[in-house]
Write a protein that holds these residues in place. Structure first.
Motif, mmCIF file in Angstrom:
data_model
loop_
_atom_site.group_PDB
_atom_site.id
_atom_site.type_symbol
_atom_site.label_atom_id
_atom_site.label_comp_id
_atom_site.label_asym_id
_atom_site.label_seq_id
_atom_site.Cartn_x
_atom_site.Cartn_y
_atom_site.Cartn_z
ATOM 1 N N GLU A 55 0.830 -1.208 0.000
ATOM 2 C CA GLU A 55 0.000 0.000 0.000
ATOM 3 C C GLU A 55 0.866 1.260 0.000
ATOM 4 O OE1 GLU A 55 -2.643 -0.212 3.259
ATOM 5 O OE2 GLU A 55 -3.806 -1.898 2.466
ATOM 6 N N LYS A 56 1.907 1.223 0.828
ATOM 7 C CA LYS A 56 2.791 2.387 0.873
ATOM 8 C C LYS A 56 3.569 2.543 -0.430
ATOM 9 C CE LYS A 56 3.432 2.694 5.864
ATOM 10 N NZ LYS A 56 4.411 2.734 6.984
ATOM 11 N N LEU A 57 3.913 1.417 -1.039
ATOM 12 C CA LEU A 57 4.619 1.479 -2.313
ATOM 13 C C LEU A 57 3.750 2.112 -3.385
ATOM 14 C CD1 LEU A 57 7.142 0.673 -3.957
ATOM 15 C CD2 LEU A 57 6.031 -1.520 -4.402
ATOM 16 N N VAL A 58 2.481 1.712 -3.425
ATOM 17 C CA VAL A 58 1.557 2.291 -4.400
ATOM 18 C C VAL A 58 1.346 3.770 -4.117
ATOM 19 C CG1 VAL A 58 -0.815 2.216 -5.251
ATOM 20 C CG2 VAL A 58 0.430 0.094 -4.842
ATOM 21 N N SER A 62 2.401 7.246 -6.823
ATOM 22 C CA SER A 62 1.043 7.619 -7.195
ATOM 23 C C SER A 62 0.955 7.974 -8.687
ATOM 24 C CB SER A 62 0.585 8.818 -6.352
ATOM 25 O OG SER A 62 1.425 9.935 -6.603
ATOM 26 N N TYR A 63 -0.259 8.038 -9.143
ATOM 27 C CA TYR A 63 -0.464 8.354 -10.568
ATOM 28 C C TYR A 63 -0.007 9.762 -10.896
ATOM 29 C CZ TYR A 63 -2.847 9.390 -14.943
ATOM 30 O OH TYR A 63 -3.121 9.769 -16.221
ATOM 31 N N GLN A 64 -0.177 10.680 -9.933
ATOM 32 C CA GLN A 64 0.259 12.053 -10.181
ATOM 33 C C GLN A 64 1.770 12.099 -10.406
ATOM 34 O OE1 GLN A 64 -1.796 11.091 -7.823
ATOM 35 N NE2 GLN A 64 -3.723 12.108 -8.437
ATOM 36 N N ARG A 65 2.516 11.371 -9.598
ATOM 37 C CA ARG A 65 3.963 11.366 -9.790
ATOM 38 C C ARG A 65 4.342 10.692 -11.101
ATOM 39 N NH1 ARG A 65 6.409 9.864 -3.762
ATOM 40 N NH2 ARG A 65 5.568 11.695 -2.681
ATOM 41 N N PHE A 66 3.632 9.607 -11.413
ATOM 42 C CA PHE A 66 3.913 8.901 -12.663
ATOM 43 C C PHE A 66 3.650 9.815 -13.861
ATOM 44 C CE2 PHE A 66 2.731 6.166 -16.213
ATOM 45 C CZ PHE A 66 3.775 5.251 -16.229
ATOM 46 N N ALA A 67 2.530 10.521 -13.804
ATOM 47 C CA ALA A 67 2.177 11.410 -14.913
ATOM 48 C C ALA A 67 3.153 12.571 -15.015
ATOM 49 C CB ALA A 67 0.749 11.920 -14.744
ATOM 50 N N SER A 83 -3.806 3.956 -18.271
ATOM 51 C CA SER A 83 -3.818 2.513 -18.491
ATOM 52 C C SER A 83 -2.432 1.914 -18.255
ATOM 53 C CB SER A 83 -4.287 2.212 -19.917
ATOM 54 O OG SER A 83 -4.223 0.825 -20.171
ATOM 55 N N ILE A 84 -1.403 2.605 -18.779
ATOM 56 C CA ILE A 84 -0.040 2.103 -18.576
ATOM 57 C C ILE A 84 0.308 2.087 -17.091
ATOM 58 C CG2 ILE A 84 2.397 2.608 -18.987
ATOM 59 C CD1 ILE A 84 1.593 3.696 -21.718
ATOM 60 N N TYR A 85 -0.091 3.134 -16.382
ATOM 61 C CA TYR A 85 0.201 3.213 -14.939
ATOM 62 C C TYR A 85 -0.482 2.069 -14.179
ATOM 63 C CZ TYR A 85 -0.285 4.711 -10.105
ATOM 64 O OH TYR A 85 -0.294 4.749 -8.740
ATOM 65 N N GLU A 86 -1.739 1.828 -14.493
ATOM 66 C CA GLU A 86 -2.465 0.768 -13.789
ATOM 67 C C GLU A 86 -1.860 -0.598 -14.079
ATOM 68 O OE1 GLU A 86 -6.476 1.230 -14.995
ATOM 69 O OE2 GLU A 86 -6.871 2.962 -13.680
ATOM 70 N N GLN A 87 -1.478 -0.849 -15.329
ATOM 71 C CA GLN A 87 -0.841 -2.119 -15.657
ATOM 72 C C GLN A 87 0.510 -2.252 -14.946
ATOM 73 O OE1 GLN A 87 -0.586 -2.777 -19.874
ATOM 74 N NE2 GLN A 87 -2.744 -2.249 -20.231
ATOM 75 N N PHE A 88 1.258 -1.151 -14.911
ATOM 76 C CA PHE A 88 2.565 -1.174 -14.243
ATOM 77 C C PHE A 88 2.419 -1.478 -12.755
ATOM 78 C CE2 PHE A 88 5.573 1.333 -11.685
ATOM 79 C CZ PHE A 88 6.752 0.669 -12.004
ATOM 80 N N GLN A 93 2.899 -5.149 -8.183
ATOM 81 C CA GLN A 93 2.364 -5.811 -6.997
ATOM 82 C C GLN A 93 2.405 -7.330 -7.144
ATOM 83 O OE1 GLN A 93 -1.489 -3.835 -6.820
ATOM 84 N NE2 GLN A 93 -0.840 -2.717 -5.005
ATOM 85 N N THR A 94 2.011 -7.818 -8.324
ATOM 86 C CA THR A 94 2.024 -9.266 -8.551
ATOM 87 C C THR A 94 3.436 -9.825 -8.462
ATOM 88 O OG1 THR A 94 0.093 -9.098 -10.004
ATOM 89 C CG2 THR A 94 1.431 -11.083 -10.189
ATOM 90 N N SER A 95 4.390 -9.108 -9.051
ATOM 91 C CA SER A 95 5.780 -9.569 -9.020
ATOM 92 C C SER A 95 6.309 -9.606 -7.587
ATOM 93 C CB SER A 95 6.646 -8.652 -9.882
ATOM 94 O OG SER A 95 8.013 -9.051 -9.804
ATOM 95 N N ILE A 96 6.015 -8.569 -6.811
ATOM 96 C CA ILE A 96 6.494 -8.533 -5.427
ATOM 97 C C ILE A 96 5.859 -9.648 -4.606
ATOM 98 C CG2 ILE A 96 6.456 -7.171 -3.295
ATOM 99 C CD1 ILE A 96 6.734 -4.669 -5.019
ATOM 100 N N LYS A 97 4.562 -9.882 -4.782
ATOM 101 C CA LYS A 97 3.885 -10.949 -4.037
ATOM 102 C C LYS A 97 4.460 -12.320 -4.405
ATOM 103 C CE LYS A 97 -0.540 -8.612 -3.309
ATOM 104 N NZ LYS A 97 -2.005 -8.634 -3.587
ATOM 105 N N GLU A 98 4.745 -12.504 -5.691
ATOM 106 C CA GLU A 98 5.323 -13.782 -6.108
ATOM 107 C C GLU A 98 6.707 -13.983 -5.509
ATOM 108 O OE1 GLU A 98 5.233 -13.715 -10.323
ATOM 109 O OE2 GLU A 98 3.101 -14.230 -10.475
ATOM 110 N N GLU A 99 7.514 -12.929 -5.480
ATOM 111 C CA GLU A 99 8.846 -13.027 -4.884
ATOM 112 C C GLU A 99 8.760 -13.347 -3.402
ATOM 113 O OE1 GLU A 99 11.824 -12.928 -6.165
ATOM 114 O OE2 GLU A 99 11.270 -12.528 -8.235
ATOM 115 N N ILE A 100 7.857 -12.670 -2.705
ATOM 116 C CA ILE A 100 7.702 -12.907 -1.272
ATOM 117 C C ILE A 100 7.185 -14.317 -1.016
ATOM 118 C CG2 ILE A 100 6.407 -12.216 0.791
ATOM 119 C CD1 ILE A 100 6.527 -9.354 -0.225
ATOM 120 N N GLN A 101 6.249 -14.777 -1.844
ATOM 121 C CA GLN A 101 5.732 -16.131 -1.680
ATOM 122 C C GLN A 101 6.823 -17.162 -1.931
ATOM 123 O OE1 GLN A 101 2.658 -16.908 -0.546
ATOM 124 N NE2 GLN A 101 3.393 -19.012 -0.473
ATOM 125 N N GLU A 102 7.707 -16.882 -2.895
ATOM 126 C CA GLU A 102 8.813 -17.797 -3.173
ATOM 127 C C GLU A 102 9.769 -17.864 -1.988
ATOM 128 O OE1 GLU A 102 12.360 -18.452 -6.532
ATOM 129 O OE2 GLU A 102 10.827 -16.898 -6.785
#
Length: 213
Positions: A55-58, A62-67, A83-88, A93-102
Motif C-alpha cells: 500500500e505504501k509502495l503504491v 502515485s499516478y500524479q507522480r507517474f504522470a 492505463s499504462i500506470y495501472e498495468q505497471f 504488486q504481482t511480481s512482489i507478491k510472487e517473490e515474497i511467496q517464493e
C-alpha cells in the motif's frame, strides 16, 4: 497514509472486529463478560506487513507522480498514460507478491511461524521461571553445558552396559562353541581308535585263515 494504516493499526482494527464478532455471537450465553480477542499469529502479522508495504509502495508511486515524470506523453495521451500506470502497478504488486511467496516457500516460513506461535503459547502455561543469564559467563556456560554432559554421560553408560552384555553373550557363545569343538575332536579320536582296532582285528583274522605256504 495515516498512523492507523500501519501494521499495528491494521492488526488492532482486525482484533477489534474479531472481538466484536465474538461478542455478537456469544454475548447471550457467555456470562456477559467481554470477549477477549486472540492475538494475531506471526503468519498473519507477516501478511499484514506485506500488504502495508504494498500500500505504501503504491502511495509512493502515485499516478500524479507517474504522470509528472511523463508529462509530455500524459498531455498527448492521458487515458493511455492511466492505463499504462495501472498495468505497471498491477504487475509490480504481482511480481512482489510472487517473490515474497517464493521466499516463504523456500524458507518454509509458514511452518516456522506456526512453530513459534506454538512455542509461545506453550510457554504461557509454564510455572517455572525462564532462564536468564547471571552475568557470570563461567556459571552460565556451566549451567548450560553440565546438564547436557550429564545426560550424554548417562546415555554413554547405557550404551556401554548394552555392549558389555552383548559381548558377554558373544563370549559365552564362543566358549560353548569351543567346548563343542573339543567334544567333537574327542569323539573323532575315539572313533578313529575304534576303527584302527577293528582294522587290526580284521587283518589278524585274515592272517589266521590264510593257507600255509
Amino acid at each position: 497514509m495515516g498512523g492507523g494504516g500501519g501494521p499495528v493499526g491494521r492488526l488492532d482494527m482486525a482484533a477489534a472486529r474479531s472481538g466484536a464478532e465474538e461478542a455478537a455471537v456469544g454475548g447471550d450465553g457467555g456470562g456477559g463478560g467481554p470477549a477477549v480477542a486472540a492475538a494475531p499469529g506471526r503468519a498473519q502479522v507477516f501478511a499484514t506487513v506485506v500488504d502495508t508495504f504494498l500500500e505504501k509502495l503504491v502511495a509512493a508511486g502515485s499516478y500524479q507522480r507517474f504522470a509528472s515524470c511523463y508529462r509530455c506523453f500524459y498531455k498527448l495521451q492521458p487515458e493511455m498514460t492511466r492505463s499504462i500506470y495501472e498495468q505497471f502497478i498491477s504487475q509490480l504488486q504481482t511480481s512482489i507478491k510472487e517473490e515474497i511467496q517464493e521466499v516463504k516457500d523456500e524458507g518454509n516460513l509458514e511452518v516456522l511461524f506456526n512453530s513459534l506461535d506454538k512455542i509461545v503459547e506453550e510457554a504461557k502455561n509454564r510455572e517455572e521461571p525462564a532462564w536468564r543469564p547471571s552475568g557470570i559467563p563461567e556459571e552460565d556456560v556451566r549451567s548450560a553445558v553440565v546438564p547436557y554432559l550429564l545426560k550424554h554421560r548417562a546415555y554413554l553408560r547405557k550404551v556401554l552396559k548394552q555392549k558389555e552384555e552383548e559381548n558377554r553373550k558373544v563370549a559365552e557363545s564362543v566358549l560353548a562353541g569351543r567346548d563343542r569343538i573339543a567334544e567333537l575332536q574327542q569323539l573323532i579320536q575315539a572313533r578313529k581308535r575304534a576303527w584302527q582296532a577293528i582294522s587290526k582285528e580284521q587283518r589278524e583274522l585274515v592272517t589266521t585263515f590264510k593257507e600255509p605256504q
